[in-house]
Design an enzyme around this catalytic site. Structure first.
Site, mmCIF file in Angstrom:
data_model
loop_
_atom_site.group_PDB
_atom_site.id
_atom_site.type_symbol
_atom_site.label_atom_id
_atom_site.label_comp_id
_atom_site.label_asym_id
_atom_site.label_seq_id
_atom_site.Cartn_x
_atom_site.Cartn_y
_atom_site.Cartn_z
ATOM 1 N N PRO A 1 -3.567 -4.093 -6.951
ATOM 2 C CA PRO A 1 -3.297 -3.751 -5.556
ATOM 3 C C PRO A 1 -3.691 -2.306 -5.267
ATOM 4 C CG PRO A 1 -1.258 -3.789 -6.820
ATOM 5 C CD PRO A 1 -2.347 -4.227 -7.763
ATOM 6 N N ASP A 2 -3.933 -2.036 -3.983
ATOM 7 C CA ASP A 2 -4.378 -0.717 -3.527
ATOM 8 C C ASP A 2 -3.161 0.199 -3.388
ATOM 9 O OD1 ASP A 2 -5.913 1.283 -2.388
ATOM 10 O OD2 ASP A 2 -6.116 0.302 -0.445
ATOM 11 N N LEU A 3 -2.657 0.668 -4.532
ATOM 12 C CA LEU A 3 -1.410 1.450 -4.573
ATOM 13 C C LEU A 3 -1.590 2.741 -5.373
ATOM 14 C CD1 LEU A 3 1.083 -1.483 -5.432
ATOM 15 C CD2 LEU A 3 0.788 -0.391 -3.201
#
Ligand code: SPV
Ligand code: MG
Length: 289
Positions: free
Chosen positions: A58-60
């Site tokens: 995920p884009d975290l």
């Protein structure tokens, strides 16, 4: 520094100020960037959403700056149009911003985009709470980034997540103006609303020659002509290439699995020659002749 690459930042700067509308599409690797260029887009968005997803993460803020940089450089080397590198919230504090500006600029990437979420950031499309840095603190990072760039052409885009964080258009405008005062070359006003209304209001009230950038993922009905009419200078279709590829791959793999042969999909997948063409196979073979 390579003249050719310096001019890519110059090209972007010129486009931002002179083109009716600059259209970018997202990519995460060289092949994707090549397709973006071949379609006619004026630039490539080196997307954190795409790069994270391509790593099945995920884009975290999980990937490192080195990974982002390496991907952006691969894209930049593959195309002759400018690459705008999504650098999340700057990978840390002001010194991380200074470091990233030096690294990306040195490698010929035309622009970086840094957003005012706290680190670690959460992708703007995720339905969770988003936390912002105080405007002055983020403005300081922009100022530091601008101070260390080596060429006058290199572009630093300040991105405000005010609307994503549930703040008002007033707050988004206040933040954007603060970032412009700190030296930002353009302002990306992001929104995850289903309606274009907040960004259109922002654009209407934006009394500055500094270009506005939008990412209309959640309000896709807004057309390029309408964006241009609103005085917005750049639009980023941030992740559609990856989403198209995922759907097409999943469908093709399933059909081939079920049929026990690739015959049902042969007429709608890229030919091997098409891939050779994108890679420049023949020009490579010519080198050794
Ligand atoms: C990206 O493409 O990584 C972006 C746009 O930053 S968004 O996914 O909407 O945050
Ligand atoms: Mg991103």
């Amino acid at each position: 520094m390579d003249r050719f690459d310096v001019s890519k930042a110059g090209i972007l700067r010129e486009l931002l100020h002179d083109a009716p509308l600059v259209r970018l599409a997202g990519a995460h690797d060289a092949l994707g960037a090549k397709l973006v260029e071949a379609t006619g887009f004026e630039g490539v968005w080196a997307s954190s959403f795409e790069l994270s997803a391509a790593n099945c993460l995920p884009d975290l803020s999980l990937l490192s700056m080195t990974q982002y940089l390496q991907a952006a450089v691969a894209m930049n080397d593959a195309v002759s149009i400018p690459v705008v590198a999504d650098c999340d919230s700057g990978f840390g504090g002001p010194l991380n911003v200074a470091h990233l500006v030096r690294q990306y600029e040195r490698r010929g990437v035309a622009a970086v985009c840094i957003e005012d979420q706290v680190f670690p950031k959460v992708n703007s499309l995720a339905a969770v709470e988003h936390h912002l840095l105080p405007a002055e603190e983020f403005a300081h990072r922009i100022a530091v980034g601008k101070r260390v760039q080596q060429t006058k052409e290199f572009v630093v885009i300040a991105r405000t997540e005010a609307l994503v964080a549930g703040e008002s258009v007033d707050e988004a405008l206040h933040r954007a103006r603060t970032y412009v005062d700190a030296g930002a070359d353009a302002v990306l006003v992001h929104s995850n609303a289903a309606s274009p209304a907040p960004v259109l209001e922002f654009a209407e009230r934006w009394q500055s020659v500094v270009p506005i950038v939008i990412v209309p993922t959640t309000y896709p009905t807004l057309t390029a002509a309408e964006i241009q009419r609103a005085g917005i200078r750049m639009v980023i279709y941030a992740n559609h290439g990856l989403r198209a590829a995922v759907r097409a791959m999943a469908d093709a793999l399933r059909e081939m699995w079920e049929a026990g042969t690739s015959m049902p999909i042969e007429d709608r997948i890229a030919s091997v020659d098409e891939i050779f063409g994108l890679e420049g196979m023949s020009s490579w073979l010519e080198i050794q002749e």
